[in-house]
Design a protein around this motif. Structure first.
Motif, PDB file in Angstrom:
ATOM      1  N   PRO A  54       1.006  -1.017   0.271  1.00  0.00           N
ATOM      2  CA  PRO A  54      -0.171  -0.157   0.282  1.00  0.00           C
ATOM      3  C   PRO A  54       1.238   1.505   0.142  1.00  0.00           C
ATOM      4  N   GLY A  55       0.462   2.793  -0.460  1.00  0.00           N
ATOM      5  CA  GLY A  55       0.589   4.031  -0.612  1.00  0.00           C
ATOM      6  C   GLY A  55       1.979   3.746  -1.376  1.00  0.00           C
ATOM      7  N   CYS A  56       2.979   2.804  -2.313  1.00  0.00           N
ATOM      8  CA  CYS A  56       3.707   2.842  -3.762  1.00  0.00           C
ATOM      9  C   CYS A  56       3.503   4.176  -4.651  1.00  0.00           C
ATOM     10  N   THR A  57       4.148   3.911  -4.673  1.00  0.00           N
ATOM     11  CA  THR A  57       4.820   5.145  -6.275  1.00  0.00           C
ATOM     12  C   THR A  57       5.178   4.152  -7.091  1.00  0.00           C
ATOM     13  N   SER A  58       4.675   4.183  -8.611  1.00  0.00           N
ATOM     14  CA  SER A  58       5.186   3.314  -9.453  1.00  0.00           C
ATOM     15  C   SER A  58       6.368   3.823 -10.215  1.00  0.00           C
ATOM     16  N   GLN A  96       7.329   8.489 -13.200  1.00  0.00           N
ATOM     17  CA  GLN A  96       6.723   8.292 -12.483  1.00  0.00           C
ATOM     18  C   GLN A  96       5.274   7.911 -13.376  1.00  0.00           C
ATOM     19  N   LEU A  97       5.112   6.342 -12.998  1.00  0.00           N
ATOM     20  CA  LEU A  97       4.017   6.540 -13.566  1.00  0.00           C
ATOM     21  C   LEU A  97       2.081   7.160 -13.185  1.00  0.00           C
ATOM     22  N   ARG A  98       1.340   7.531 -13.953  1.00  0.00           N
ATOM     23  CA  ARG A  98       0.267   8.011 -13.608  1.00  0.00           C
ATOM     24  C   ARG A  98      -0.798   7.742 -13.587  1.00  0.00           C
TER      25      ARG A  98
END
Length: 251
Positions: A60-64, A84-86
């Motif tokens: 949870p709460g990750c940034t790809s 960063q993936l949006r």
């Protein structure tokens, strides 16, 4: 946290966990019950005759994030671009990219890119040549979890060439890039004049603006755009103005 489209995410004992990239989620009572996994995922024994089921773990709460690397025939592997993936929130599926990343701590980003480059050099030693996109997620504690490598043209390859052509090879010193695809829009014959009229189209003199990266309005009514700006605040402002303009055409 794979952002592939159309795949269900198998959620185990945490019903509050959002599986980013999944259009459907399933809560399983017993994660060790392979029969239930197969049933809930809509698979049959022919998909996993030896029981070899791979289960994704969602943090949870990750940034790809990703980097695109080049493994040339001669010379060392290099990082071409990264970002960063949006995601759209409902459901949280891939919607575009932000280069460089908007919300990744510097130390975590440096660790990710250095390890991705080390991985690229290892791939090169195995005979890999050409482009590859290396994906990971960064959790709230700054840990980097690598999850995928695609040894091919990636979703940022054309963006890389667009920004290098318009701004130059050292564009990250002065600019940011934000993209979004599957955007509902009118035909370019109507949209481009309106963008120029409202000062949204790419302007080489001002060094910012929006470029239409791909056009499928004739078939699906969608397109992909790229915002080039001097910072993310400027990019957000241009994107908001374009959203407003598209809303006028849609009304």
């Amino acid at each position: 946290m794979n952002l592939s489209r159309g795949l269900p995410a198998l959620r185990f004992t945490d019903p509050g966990l959002e599986g980013a990239g999944a259009q459907r989620t399933i809560v399983l009572g017993d994660p060790t019950d392979h029969e239930q996994v197969l049933k809930e995922a809509g698979l049959t024994a022919t998909h996993a005759p030896q029981g070899e089921i791979v289960l994704e773990v969602f943090h949870p709460g990750c940034t790809s994030v990703y980097v695109e690397v080049d493994c040339p025939e001669h010379g060392e592997a290099v990082v071409l671009n990264g970002g960063q993936l949006r995601t759209d929130q409902h459901p949280p599926v891939l919607a575009g990219l932000a280069l460089p990343p908007r919300s990744v701590p510097g130390p975590a980003w440096e660790h990710f890119t250095s390890e991705a480059l080390r991985m690229a050099r290892f791939m090169q030693s195995l005979g890999c040549r050409g482009l590859a996109s290396i994906d990971a997620v960064i959790d709230q504690a700054g840990n980097v979890w690598f999850n995928e490598v695609n040894a091919r043209l990636g979703g940022s390859t054309h963006l890389h060439h667009i920004v290098e052509t318009l701004v130059g090879p050292h564009w990250t010193d002065s600019h940011v890039l934000v993209s979004r695809f599957n955007v509902r829009a009118p035909a370019l014959a109507h949209l481009l004049p309106a963008m120029r009229e409202h000062g949204l189209a790419w302007d080489s003199q001002r060094g910012h603006g929006i470029v239409i990266a791909s056009d499928d309005t004739a078939a699906t009514g969608n397109l992909e755009y790229v915002v080039l700006a001097h910072n993310h605040e400027e990019a957000s402002d241009l994107e908001d103005q374009l959203t407003g303009l598209l809303a006028q055409h849609d009304s």
